[in-house]
Design a protein around this motif. Structure first.
Motif, PDB file in Angstrom:
ATOM      1  N   ARG A   1      34.413  48.495  44.216  1.00  0.00           N
ATOM      2  CA  ARG A   1      34.325  46.959  43.158  1.00  0.00           C
ATOM      3  C   ARG A   1      35.357  46.956  41.789  1.00  0.00           C
ATOM      4  O   ARG A   1      34.422  45.976  41.097  1.00  0.00           O
ATOM      5  CB  ARG A   1      32.626  47.257  43.357  1.00  0.00           C
ATOM      6  N   ASP A   2      35.394  48.419  41.473  1.00  0.00           N
ATOM      7  CA  ASP A   2      35.911  48.093  40.106  1.00  0.00           C
ATOM      8  C   ASP A   2      36.886  49.293  40.584  1.00  0.00           C
ATOM      9  O   ASP A   2      36.715  50.251  41.504  1.00  0.00           O
ATOM     10  CB  ASP A   2      35.251  48.140  38.997  1.00  0.00           C
TER      11      ASP A   2
ATOM     12  N   ASP B   1      32.080  48.969  46.326  1.00  0.00           N
ATOM     13  CA  ASP B   1      30.985  48.333  46.677  1.00  0.00           C
ATOM     14  C   ASP B   1      29.882  48.711  47.661  1.00  0.00           C
ATOM     15  O   ASP B   1      30.223  49.037  48.966  1.00  0.00           O
ATOM     16  CB  ASP B   1      31.958  46.963  47.080  1.00  0.00           C
TER      17      ASP B   1
ATOM     18  N   LYS C   1      29.895  47.409  51.356  1.00  0.00           N
ATOM     19  CA  LYS C   1      30.922  47.783  52.142  1.00  0.00           C
ATOM     20  C   LYS C   1      30.752  48.912  53.119  1.00  0.00           C
ATOM     21  O   LYS C   1      31.133  49.739  53.532  1.00  0.00           O
ATOM     22  CB  LYS C   1      32.085  46.850  51.842  1.00  0.00           C
TER      23      LYS C   1
END
Length: 276
Positions: free
Chosen positions: A213-214, A219, A222
């Motif tokens: 996510r970063d 994330d 997922k």
């Protein structure tokens, strides 16, 4: 993104692996942990509960507590800069090594006349491992070991991995780690939440990028369900492979406080190493 068949099979297999709970840290349990015979090792009452709270009050007065440089938006504070935060930045790397001895002494002096939780772990690792144990030494300079961590109320630590090789940008290492363990000794538990969550998966860096996510965190949408959800208790020592995805759920009415370090494994006849 869909997980590969291999990843799905791995996740299914890991669900059968237990957390091993014991009262004494042994060499065989460490070997079994790095060989994947269980997903985490918990040594209950590793550090006296009454002393946990006593030292917790002392440690929380240290002015060095601050959020991670590379994770300013995450409400987790630590005492002193960690190697993960340097990420090849020469200024931060020099600061890390310059502060290492001072912070080791600061923690030791704060706990005096008692043996600090990390010093207890260091001594026991050296004694139970036939090849001994020592400070990690990547650039020919002794590293920091043993930070105190404090989780701010209502904050979580999102799913992530800790992999030393990803933090060494100059390839200056004296041997590839076969396994990297996260060691956490809990001093104060939050009244609500603060559970440690572990997934069976150990994604490669490329797989991390596909699930991220970063730049640091996965994330969670997922990811499959985690295999471990463990509520730590004051005095517990918990070790697990830090290459597995792991997270800490939000805690309330704390703060949740622990001391932690990493333990490096390069083989049964090679010294263990430790660092923060």
């Amino acid at each position: 993104m869909k997980l590969s068949i291999a990843r799905k099979e791995l996740a299914q297999d890991i669900k059968t692996l237990p957390i091993k709970t014991t009262k004494v840290l042994t060499r065989q349990d460490l070997v079994d942990l790095v060989q994947g015979k269980f997903i985490a090792l918990c040594v209950s009452n590793y550090y006296p509960k009454w002393l946990c709270e006593h030292l917790c009050k002392r440690l929380l007065k240290l002015p060095e507590f601050s959020r991670y440089i590379r994770a300013q938006n995450v409400g987790v504070q630590r005492t002193g800069i960690t190697f993960f935060e340097t990420k090849g930045d020469p200024v931060l790397l020099e600061r890390y090594y310059a502060e290492a001895q001072r912070m080791r002494n600061t923690i030791r002096n704060t706990c005096f006349p008692y043996l600090s939780p990390i010093d207890k772990l260091r001594v026991e690792l050296e004694e139970i491992w036939s090849a001994g144990a020592r400070l990690e030494n990547i650039h020919g300079r002794p590293m920091m070991v043993g930070i105190a961590r404090m989780f701010e109320d209502s904050f979580e630590l999102p799913p992530h991995q800790d992999v030393l090789a990803r933090d060494i940008v100059d390839n200056c290492s004296d041997g590839l780690l076969l396994s990297q363990l996260s060691a956490n000794i809990y001093l104060r538990e939050a009244k609500f939440g603060g559970e440690l969550e572990i997934w069976g998966m150990k994604p490669s860096y490329q797989e991390f990028l596909e699930l991220a996510r970063d730049e640091l965190h996965f994330d969670q949408n997922k990811l499959p369900s985690s295999e471990v959800l463990y509520k730590p208790r004051a005095g517990d020592l918990v070790l697990f492979d830090s290459g597995r995805i792991h997270a800490v759920r939000p805690s309330k009415q704390g703060p949740r406080v622990s001391m932690s370090c990493f333990v490096g494994y390069r083989g049964q006849n090679v010294p263990l190493t430790y660092w923060s």
